[in-house]
Write a protein that holds these residues in place. Structure first.
Motif: not given
Length: 405
Positions: A320, A323-325, A327, A333
């Motif tokens: 996640r 993927r640039g998600e 939280t 990354t």
């Protein structure tokens, strides 16, 4: 320090009985004629191991071997998470007052067992300036082994690093070194990025790297462009291509639907056995596994505090972030982890690891002061080649070594 409690592994008899019931009721699939390892673990191997697990394997003996190491638990909080992690760890202190604090970080499908062959030699050291001693800290990662699980979303590599750094500080190690491969590579990179005041050096045995560019690494890019690939590097490209093409399907499952695969891992010991044994076979360099070694390795997952399904969630959370998600703030990354860091690094290359990259690529990650290419060994060198890892660490951190002091 009062909340650091001694710990001894003691699986309840009811859990051992439950395992035997499940093994006795196992239902096996059929198999294609002339099936080989390219289809997955051969049926005969799984049946043999399941039968041995049921009738012969002695978990209590394996438990006793692990319990010879001093073990502890303590609560370590991660920012933004309601409950702290009850972290389990081996802490083998050396008698040498000048010993180097060393954090050994396992990955999946590893555990404290993976590093257990290193601990005595590293803590004892030896005669002479190039035989340094280490205070070895080998934790069960959160969601693994005998550490507790995490019940909230968003616990990615950075949170693993936060908890492990918190452990080292709680133990009184304001400055320390790390060693790891697999997730240990990623967590080490996050540690050295977020806590450079504490992490002074790192030794890695996984070649996660990208080709150096003229803009960021002109010297390495020049070397890469003019120096022919060695046979080791050519073989490494082939090995990496094999892994991405034929050996990485598990990662796609873990990264997208960890809950779905979790039902099988939590309910069926044969499913867990086949899922992990495939990697022990495929990711090592013809290592002569004994059935007892395999089943100790698998049993730690079966008897783990959070259950075996929890161990795969790290893939989903990290995917996640990639993927640039993300939280949580400042979650790294993989691309960011491959960037150059001002950290003293050592790298040991093994030909049958799952990712094997050229030296010009891996040296783009930091101030590499030690590098060794070995003629054999795979993804679990702490288990396959413990003497080699010990020798490399002594050479790197000895008083005459490049990371001395």
């Amino acid at each position: 320090m009062d909340d650091i409690k001694p710990y001894e592994i003691a699986v309840p008899e009811s859990d051992l009985a439950d395992l035997k019931v499940r093994l006795a009721r196992s239902r096996f699939p059929d198999e294609l004629e002339a099936a080989e390892w390219d289809l997955g673990v051969p049926l005969a191997d799984v049946k043999r191991l399941a039968k041995y697990w049921l009738a012969t394997f002695d978990w209590r003996a394996a438990e006793a071997k692990l319990n010879r190491f001093p073990q502890f638990t303590t609560d370590i909080a991660a920012e933004g998470f309601a409950d702290p992690v009850n972290l389990h760890f081996i802490h083998q202190r050396s008698d040498d007052p000048d010993a180097i604090p060393l954090l050994f970080i396992h990955g999946w499908p590893g555990s404290i067992y993976e590093g257990s062959k290193l601990i005595d030699a590293l803590a004892q050291g030896g005669a002479g300036p190039n035989h340094p001693s280490f205070h070895v800290v080998a934790p069960s990662l959160p969601n693994y082994g005998f550490s507790s699980g995490v019940g909230q979303r968003g616990f990615s590599i950075d949170q693993y690093a936060e908890v492990l750094n918190g452990l080292m500080l709680k133990l009184g190690y304001d400055q320390y070194a790390t060693q790891g491969g697999d997730w240990g590579w990623f967590i080490s990179r996050a540690l050295s990025h977020h806590y450079p005041q504490h992490v002074k050096a790192t030794h890695l045995n996984l070649d996660v790297a990208r080709q150096p560019t003229w803009l960021k690494h002109p010297v390495l890019a020049l070397e890469h462009s003019v120096r022919p690939y060695s046979q080791h590097e050519k073989d490494g490209f082939a090995r990496s291509a094999w892994f991405l093409k034929e050996g990485s399907g598990y990662g796609a499952v873990h990264s997208t639907k960890p809950q779905t695969i979790g039902y099988g891992l939590a309910d069926s010991p044969v499913a867990l056995l086949s899922w992990i044994y495939e990697k022990l076979h495929d990711w090592t360099d013809d290592y002569p596994w004994t059935d007892d070694e395999i089943l100790t390795w698998i049993s730690i997952y079966w008897f783990s505090t959070a259950g075996p399904a929890a161990s795969v969630r790290i893939y989903y959370e990290f995917a996640r972030v990639n993927r640039g998600e993300a939280t949580r703030p400042n979650q790294m990354t993989q691309e960011q982890m491959m960037d150059w860091q001002p950290i003293t690094m050592g790298i040991s290359h093994f030909p049958k690891d799952v990712i094997v990259r050229p030296s010009t690529w891996t040296r783009a990650g930091g101030r590499v002061v030690f590098e060794k290419t070995h003629p054999s060994g795979g993804h679990f060198p702490a288990w396959e080649k413990p003497d080699v890892i010990v020798k490399d660490l002594r050479e790197m951190f000895g008083k005459n070594g490049p990371a001395a002091g």
